[in-house]
Design a protein around this motif. Structure first.
Motif, PDB file in Angstrom:
ATOM      1  N   TYR A  21       0.837  -1.204   0.000  1.00 64.10           N
ATOM      2  CA  TYR A  21       0.000   0.000   0.000  1.00 64.10           C
ATOM      3  C   TYR A  21       0.867   1.248   0.000  1.00 64.10           C
ATOM      4  O   TYR A  21       1.920   1.290   0.617  1.00 64.10           O
ATOM      5  CB  TYR A  21      -0.923   0.029   1.225  1.00 64.10           C
ATOM      6  CG  TYR A  21      -1.946  -1.085   1.247  1.00 64.10           C
ATOM      7  CD1 TYR A  21      -2.453  -1.623   0.070  1.00 64.10           C
ATOM      8  CD2 TYR A  21      -2.405  -1.600   2.454  1.00 64.10           C
ATOM      9  CE1 TYR A  21      -3.389  -2.643   0.096  1.00 64.10           C
ATOM     10  CE2 TYR A  21      -3.347  -2.627   2.484  1.00 64.10           C
ATOM     11  CZ  TYR A  21      -3.832  -3.146   1.304  1.00 64.10           C
ATOM     12  OH  TYR A  21      -4.748  -4.146   1.334  1.00 64.10           O
ATOM     13  N   PHE A  24      -1.750   5.962   3.825  1.00 59.51           N
ATOM     14  CA  PHE A  24      -2.576   5.587   4.972  1.00 59.51           C
ATOM     15  C   PHE A  24      -4.018   6.005   4.742  1.00 59.51           C
ATOM     16  O   PHE A  24      -4.279   7.037   4.134  1.00 59.51           O
ATOM     17  CB  PHE A  24      -2.063   6.286   6.231  1.00 59.51           C
ATOM     18  CG  PHE A  24      -0.647   5.943   6.563  1.00 59.51           C
ATOM     19  CD1 PHE A  24      -0.360   4.765   7.238  1.00 59.51           C
ATOM     20  CD2 PHE A  24       0.398   6.773   6.186  1.00 59.51           C
ATOM     21  CE1 PHE A  24       0.953   4.429   7.541  1.00 59.51           C
ATOM     22  CE2 PHE A  24       1.711   6.446   6.482  1.00 59.51           C
ATOM     23  CZ  PHE A  24       1.992   5.268   7.154  1.00 59.51           C
ATOM     24  N   HIS A  25      -4.939   5.240   5.281  1.00 61.88           N
ATOM     25  CA  HIS A  25      -6.327   5.689   5.305  1.00 61.88           C
ATOM     26  C   HIS A  25      -6.478   6.692   6.440  1.00 61.88           C
ATOM     27  O   HIS A  25      -5.615   6.803   7.313  1.00 61.88           O
ATOM     28  CB  HIS A  25      -7.272   4.509   5.550  1.00 61.88           C
ATOM     29  CG  HIS A  25      -7.493   3.664   4.345  1.00 61.88           C
ATOM     30  ND1 HIS A  25      -8.194   2.469   4.391  1.00 61.88           N
ATOM     31  CD2 HIS A  25      -7.115   3.816   3.059  1.00 61.88           C
ATOM     32  CE1 HIS A  25      -8.225   1.942   3.185  1.00 61.88           C
ATOM     33  NE2 HIS A  25      -7.588   2.738   2.363  1.00 61.88           N
ATOM     34  N   GLN A  28      -5.329   6.298  10.194  1.00 63.24           N
ATOM     35  CA  GLN A  28      -4.451   5.142  10.411  1.00 63.24           C
ATOM     36  C   GLN A  28      -3.090   5.555  10.970  1.00 63.24           C
ATOM     37  O   GLN A  28      -2.587   4.924  11.907  1.00 63.24           O
ATOM     38  CB  GLN A  28      -4.250   4.356   9.104  1.00 63.24           C
ATOM     39  CG  GLN A  28      -5.335   3.335   8.840  1.00 63.24           C
ATOM     40  CD  GLN A  28      -5.055   2.534   7.584  1.00 63.24           C
ATOM     41  OE1 GLN A  28      -4.392   2.995   6.661  1.00 63.24           O
ATOM     42  NE2 GLN A  28      -5.591   1.318   7.534  1.00 63.24           N
ATOM     43  N   PRO A  46     -15.241   3.010  10.828  1.00 59.21           N
ATOM     44  CA  PRO A  46     -16.314   2.180  10.264  1.00 59.21           C
ATOM     45  C   PRO A  46     -15.736   0.905   9.657  1.00 59.21           C
ATOM     46  O   PRO A  46     -14.530   0.825   9.421  1.00 59.21           O
ATOM     47  CB  PRO A  46     -16.904   3.066   9.170  1.00 59.21           C
ATOM     48  CG  PRO A  46     -15.789   3.963   8.765  1.00 59.21           C
ATOM     49  CD  PRO A  46     -14.993   4.208  10.020  1.00 59.21           C
ATOM     50  N   THR A  47     -16.604  -0.057   9.409  1.00 54.68           N
ATOM     51  CA  THR A  47     -16.191  -1.270   8.710  1.00 54.68           C
ATOM     52  C   THR A  47     -15.497  -0.854   7.416  1.00 54.68           C
ATOM     53  O   THR A  47     -15.983   0.034   6.722  1.00 54.68           O
ATOM     54  CB  THR A  47     -17.437  -2.094   8.329  1.00 54.68           C
ATOM     55  OG1 THR A  47     -18.224  -2.197   9.499  1.00 54.68           O
ATOM     56  CG2 THR A  47     -17.069  -3.459   7.824  1.00 54.68           C
ATOM     57  N   GLY A  48     -14.399  -1.493   7.126  1.00 55.04           N
ATOM     58  CA  GLY A  48     -13.678  -1.133   5.905  1.00 55.04           C
ATOM     59  C   GLY A  48     -12.730   0.033   6.115  1.00 55.04           C
ATOM     60  O   GLY A  48     -12.009   0.428   5.205  1.00 55.04           O
ATOM     61  N   SER A  52      -7.588  -3.266  11.097  1.00 55.15           N
ATOM     62  CA  SER A  52      -6.567  -4.301  11.334  1.00 55.15           C
ATOM     63  C   SER A  52      -5.157  -3.768  11.122  1.00 55.15           C
ATOM     64  O   SER A  52      -4.246  -4.068  11.891  1.00 55.15           O
ATOM     65  CB  SER A  52      -6.768  -5.503  10.414  1.00 55.15           C
ATOM     66  OG  SER A  52      -8.120  -5.703  10.145  1.00 55.15           O
ATOM     67  N   LEU A  53      -5.016  -2.980  10.066  1.00 51.03           N
ATOM     68  CA  LEU A  53      -3.685  -2.468   9.762  1.00 51.03           C
ATOM     69  C   LEU A  53      -3.156  -1.553  10.872  1.00 51.03           C
ATOM     70  O   LEU A  53      -1.950  -1.411  11.036  1.00 51.03           O
ATOM     71  CB  LEU A  53      -3.749  -1.698   8.439  1.00 51.03           C
ATOM     72  CG  LEU A  53      -2.641  -2.012   7.451  1.00 51.03           C
ATOM     73  CD1 LEU A  53      -2.617  -3.478   7.096  1.00 51.03           C
ATOM     74  CD2 LEU A  53      -2.802  -1.162   6.210  1.00 51.03           C
ATOM     75  N   ASP A 300     -14.995 -11.215   6.649  1.00 51.14           N
ATOM     76  CA  ASP A 300     -14.134 -10.079   6.418  1.00 51.14           C
ATOM     77  C   ASP A 300     -13.938  -9.906   4.917  1.00 51.14           C
ATOM     78  O   ASP A 300     -12.975  -9.328   4.479  1.00 51.14           O
ATOM     79  CB  ASP A 300     -12.767 -10.435   7.050  1.00 51.14           C
ATOM     80  CG  ASP A 300     -12.125  -9.212   7.641  1.00 51.14           C
ATOM     81  OD1 ASP A 300     -12.693  -8.135   7.459  1.00 51.14           O
ATOM     82  OD2 ASP A 300     -11.042  -9.345   8.256  1.00 51.14           O
ATOM     83  N   GLN A 586      -1.100  -1.549  -6.428  1.00 46.48           N
ATOM     84  CA  GLN A 586      -1.640  -1.438  -5.078  1.00 46.48           C
ATOM     85  C   GLN A 586      -1.999  -2.817  -4.533  1.00 46.48           C
ATOM     86  O   GLN A 586      -2.760  -3.550  -5.153  1.00 46.48           O
ATOM     87  CB  GLN A 586      -2.888  -0.564  -5.102  1.00 46.48           C
ATOM     88  CG  GLN A 586      -3.435  -0.337  -3.715  1.00 46.48           C
ATOM     89  CD  GLN A 586      -4.861   0.124  -3.725  1.00 46.48           C
ATOM     90  OE1 GLN A 586      -5.231   0.978  -4.486  1.00 46.48           O
ATOM     91  NE2 GLN A 586      -5.670  -0.467  -2.871  1.00 46.48           N
TER      92      GLN A 586
HETATM   93  P1  ADP Z   1     -12.003  -2.953   9.176  1.00 48.63           P
HETATM   94  O1  ADP Z   1     -11.423  -3.991  10.086  1.00 48.63           O
HETATM   95  O2  ADP Z   1     -11.880  -1.571   9.721  1.00 48.63           O
HETATM   96  O3  ADP Z   1     -13.383  -3.266   8.712  1.00 48.63           O
HETATM   97  P2  ADP Z   1     -10.004  -3.913   7.395  1.00 48.63           P
HETATM   98  O4  ADP Z   1      -8.858  -3.818   8.302  1.00 48.63           O
HETATM   99  O5  ADP Z   1     -10.608  -5.241   7.131  1.00 48.63           O
HETATM  100  O6  ADP Z   1     -11.133  -2.914   7.862  1.00 48.63           O
HETATM  101  O7  ADP Z   1      -9.595  -3.221   6.015  1.00 48.63           O
HETATM  102  C1  ADP Z   1     -10.498  -3.169   4.934  1.00 48.63           C
HETATM  103  C2  ADP Z   1      -9.750  -3.318   3.612  1.00 48.63           C
HETATM  104  O8  ADP Z   1      -8.971  -2.168   3.331  1.00 48.63           O
HETATM  105  C3  ADP Z   1      -8.796  -4.491   3.627  1.00 48.63           C
HETATM  106  O9  ADP Z   1      -8.915  -5.155   2.393  1.00 48.63           O
HETATM  107  C4  ADP Z   1      -7.443  -3.831   3.814  1.00 48.63           C
HETATM  108  O10 ADP Z   1      -6.405  -4.604   3.289  1.00 48.63           O
HETATM  109  C5  ADP Z   1      -7.620  -2.523   3.063  1.00 48.63           C
HETATM  110  N1  ADP Z   1      -6.762  -1.446   3.583  1.00 48.63           N
HETATM  111  C6  ADP Z   1      -6.554  -1.099   4.861  1.00 48.63           C
HETATM  112  N2  ADP Z   1      -5.700  -0.064   4.950  1.00 48.63           N
HETATM  113  C7  ADP Z   1      -5.351   0.257   3.683  1.00 48.63           C
HETATM  114  C8  ADP Z   1      -4.484   1.257   3.103  1.00 48.63           C
HETATM  115  N3  ADP Z   1      -3.818   2.135   3.850  1.00 48.63           N
HETATM  116  N4  ADP Z   1      -4.373   1.275   1.747  1.00 48.63           N
HETATM  117  C9  ADP Z   1      -5.057   0.407   0.982  1.00 48.63           C
HETATM  118  N5  ADP Z   1      -5.886  -0.549   1.469  1.00 48.63           N
HETATM  119  C10 ADP Z   1      -6.026  -0.628   2.800  1.00 48.63           C
END
Ligand code: ADP
Length: 733
Positions: A21, A24-25, A28, A46-48, A52-53, A300, A586
């Motif tokens: 990647y 950062f979102h 993050q 929110p979800t998505g 986790s990251l 997930d 990506q």
């Molecule tokens: P959550 O647990 O908040 O619902 P996830 O951790 O499952 O979200 O992440 C959702 C998706 O976004 C996953 O496929 C993850 O790999 C992707 N993702 C997370 N952070 C990034 C980032 N910085 N850039 C691109 N994709 C990301």
């Protein structure tokens, strides 16, 4: 060594190396920084949102092993598989492991080999054997996933979560970090308190999900409505939520009958069948899961392209959570809610077993949900508002209201006043059905014996259908002009303060016209597809998907663990020719590059050779073209196609010739018309349509294309309208 590299640089490096990647979102970086600075944190995204990251990336920057507590056993394996696929040493301990497997994990903990360990909360209590093990494991920090499970106020309380405090007592120096998607303040405070977080850094993200398209429509041959959505996603995964198990079975059968691979999921099925169907869905062996609310917590899957509700969800929280399962990967996805019929009655039956106080809360929450269906405010705005946030501006195209697929009745105020004056004349003592029947002019026994057939409002709306009148009353409740109150077990209508203003002509409702066909509901998905799929070779994308499925089968992991759709889309747009270029995609990190580049690059190379397409495309240039185009210089790519437009060839033919998607070619055409000041649209649009559109342009002088689109009620597509408008404008100049 680590000390001298700034935190952001360390994290960026890890993000790129392991996950592929680039950035950062939202929040993050702050969340990850809190972990690296050992400051307790509470992160609400929110979800998505990429929670986790927030703990996985810092785990890779630190010495030792991060411990992740997660309630979802089924998810642990998927998460560990995904981490392993990225070259990260991770494991889990839960009840599904055999003794031998547990010993193996214990050895890996003791030898300090693991970077991340997932633990089920019930492992933490009960004699502390796991705690002893952790003590030998050089723990770097603790991450508590789905942290709302610790709170009784949350929707998914798990008593074992209360034992997490034992961890804090035993590891007083380690940082504690809690993650949840539940936004209410009460739950948030409870999490911090129950976990004993020390002055946590609290980060609450934006709850809007801009990549989701929301639509709520009345039910009208619901299976036909569902089919329309599914037909737009012949390859994409989707979830269909039904209220009852019986309906799940029925809809599953109907969806299968029209040729889609679907399976059911509800609490009444044997465990093995349920788990089997869930697994088949995650591994893309079936396309659609038809389910009750029981489905979803443990999955997930990032590439769910649509979520459909065939009835009103129980609460706004449910709706948000269930629709939230669409588009986790950030790609455009659709959420359709079909409401009406018996929905409310079924829920009320389900609630009838609840104690009085609980039932009242259930009914209120249901009413809020029904009001949302009837609302004519931007749905993104309404949703985030429910969770205490504001949107700066309406979504413009990402919901049915803003996209204009909802038609507002012109004389809404007059109709609203008729309905309210009937309620008033009936002395505010009757419910929805009765009031609608009076307005329709039905001489049934009750109405006659109440002498309500003599009211001046009797039959005032006799030309409208009973169903339409009932809907409008529902909308007046939803928009706050009428109140529905309980009167000895019956629900009756009262006029609110705003209702009184309406009667005086000082306020106006927006009443929705009876169901009309889903026109612009699809227009957004076309538009969104254009954006997500800009410059993408769809055929190549499909070929890459096939390869991905094969690799996933080989490794026995879900296909998205190999590569997400976003990564494949990026490949099918960049056409990388080398490992270095593959790494720019990506979602391609070091490990996946080593493992997969050869096979994926081979497919890309062959495809491009066959089609005569150039490799290593400059993606930024393509994406810049997909931005809404105001006057700007024609790009190099569009110039290539100009000659073909000059010959008067159709968009389809040109798209084929230049090997680009139709939508991309349409973009080039706009550039061409603008830059060459073309005034005649006839090579691309039928003569009769040209006249129709031009007449309307002259009549209403639309300032935006959308107004023109709305004028034709969505019956003429944006491309056609754009072409004619551009040519018209050139003539005017
Ligand atoms: P959550 O647990 O908040 O619902 P996830 O951790 O499952 O979200 O992440 C959702 C998706 O976004 C996953 O496929 C993850 O790999 C992707 N993702 C997370 N952070 C990034 C980032 N910085 N850039 C691109 N994709 C990301």
């Amino acid at each position: 060594m680590n000390q001298v590299i700034p935190i952001e640089a360390q994290l960026s490096d890890v993000l790129k190396r392991y996950w592929g990647y680039e950035s950062f979102h939202d929040l993050q970086l702050l969340a990850m920084t809190a972990v690296l600075e050992d400051r307790d944190s509470l992160v609400v995204l929110p979800t998505g949102g990429g929670k986790s990251l927030c703990y996985q990336a810092p785990a890779m920057c630190r010495d030792g092993m991060a411990v992740v507590v997660s309630p979802l056993i089924s998810l642990m394996k998927d998460q560990v598989d995904a981490l392993t696929a990225n070259g990260i040493s991770a494991a889990y301990i839960n009840s599904t492991l055999s003794d031998a497997e547990k010993w193996n994990v214990a050895d890996r903990i003791k030898s300090h080999e693991l970077k991340l360990l997932y633990l089920a909360p019930e492992r933490i209590g009960g004699g502390g054997r796991v705690l002893d093990l952790l003590e030998q494991g050089n723990v770097s920090f603790f991450a508590i996933d789905e942290a709302h499970c610790i709170s009784q106020w949350g929707h998914d309380f798990r008593p074992h979560y209360r034992e997490l405090k034992l961890l804090r007592d035993r590891f007083p120096d380690a940082g504690f970090h809690a993650y949840t998607a539940t936004a209410t303040e009460r739950v948030r405070d409870d999490i911090a308190q129950q976990l004993g977080l020390h002055e946590p850094e609290t980060l609450v993200g934006n709850f809007d999900r801009p990549n989701l398209y929301y639509r709520a429509a009345k039910k009208d041959n619901v299976i036909g409505q569902v089919k329309k959505v599914v037909d737009r996603h012949p390859q994409g995964s989707g979830i269909i939520y039904c209220i009852s198990r019986k309906e799940v079975e029925k809809v599953t059968a109907q969806i299968r009958e029209i040729g889609y691979k679907a399976a059911a999921y509800h609490a009444g099925m044997p465990d093995v069948d349920r788990a089997g169907n869930q697994e088949a869905f995650i591994k893309d062996k079936i396309q659609i899961i038809v389910a009750t609310v029981a489905f979803g917590m443990g999955i997930d899957k990032p590439d769910v392209r649509f979520v459909i509700h065939t009835g009103v969800p129980k609460t706004m929280e449910n709706y948000q959570q269930e629709t939230g399962r669409a588009g986790r990967d950030g790609l455009e996805s659709e959420c359709h809610l079909f409401y009406g019929g018996n929905d409310a009655r079924i829920w009320k039956m389900i609630f009838s077993d609840q104690p009085d106080a609980v039932r009242k809360i259930s009914l209120d929450s249901l009413q809020t949900m029904i009001d949302f269906c009837h609302s004519v405010d931007c749905r993104h705005r309404s949703l985030v508002k429910h969770f205490g946030q504001e949107l700066e501006k309406d979504c413009e195209t990402a919901c049915d209201v803003c996209a204009g697929s909802i038609e507002i009745v012109k004389d809404s105020q007059k109709i609203g006043q008729m309905i309210l004056s009937s309620v008033y004349r009936q002395q505010e003592r009757y419910g929805v059905t009765y009031t609608a029947r009076v307005l329709k002019g039905m001489q049934d026994e009750r109405i006659v014996s109440n002498q309500h057939d003599e009211l001046s409002t009797f039959g005032l709306l006799k030309e409208k259908t009973l169903k339409a009148i009932q809907d409008w009353i529902g909308q007046l409740v939803g928009q706050g002009f009428l109140l529905q109150v309980d009167d000895d077990g019956f629900s009756i209508l009262k006029i609110s303060e705003t209702g009184k203003q309406l009667l005086k002509g000082e306020a106006s409702p927006k009443l929705i016209a009876p169901v009309k066909e889903d026109s612009s509901g699809t227009s957004r998905s076309k538009a969104s597809k254009t954006r997500s799929m800009e410059g993408v070779e769809v055929e190549l994308f499909e070929a890459l998907r096939v390869l991905r499925t094969a690799k996933a089968l080989e490794k026995n992991v879900p296909p998205y663990v190999v590569f997400g759709d976003a990564a494949l889309i990026d490949m099918a747009r960049r056409f990388p020719s080398s490992e270095a270029k593959f790494l720019e995609v990506q979602g391609v990190g070091q490990k996946k590059c080593e493992e997969y580049s050869e096979d994926f690059l081979a497919i890309i190379r062959t495809y491009c050779e066959e089609k005569g397409l150039p490799l290593d495309v400059d993606v930024d240039a393509i994406l810049a073209q997909s931005e809404p185009v105001e006057a700007r210089d024609p790009s190099a790519n569009s110039i290539q196609s100009f000659d073909l437009f000059e010959q008067g060839l159709s968009i389809e033919v040109i798209a084929k010739k230049i090997g680009r998607a139709k939508s991309t070619t349409e973009g080039y055409l706009t550039d061409y018309i603008r830059s060459r000041k073309i005034t005649d649209p006839s090579p691309w649009v039928d003569a009769s349509l040209i006249t129709q559109v031009q007449e309307v342009i002259e009549e209403i002088r639309p300032t935006r294309l959308k107004l023109l689109f709305l004028h034709f009620e969505g019956n003429i597509d944006y491309t056609t309208l754009r072409i004619v408008s551009e040519c018209y404008r050139n003539r005017d100049q």
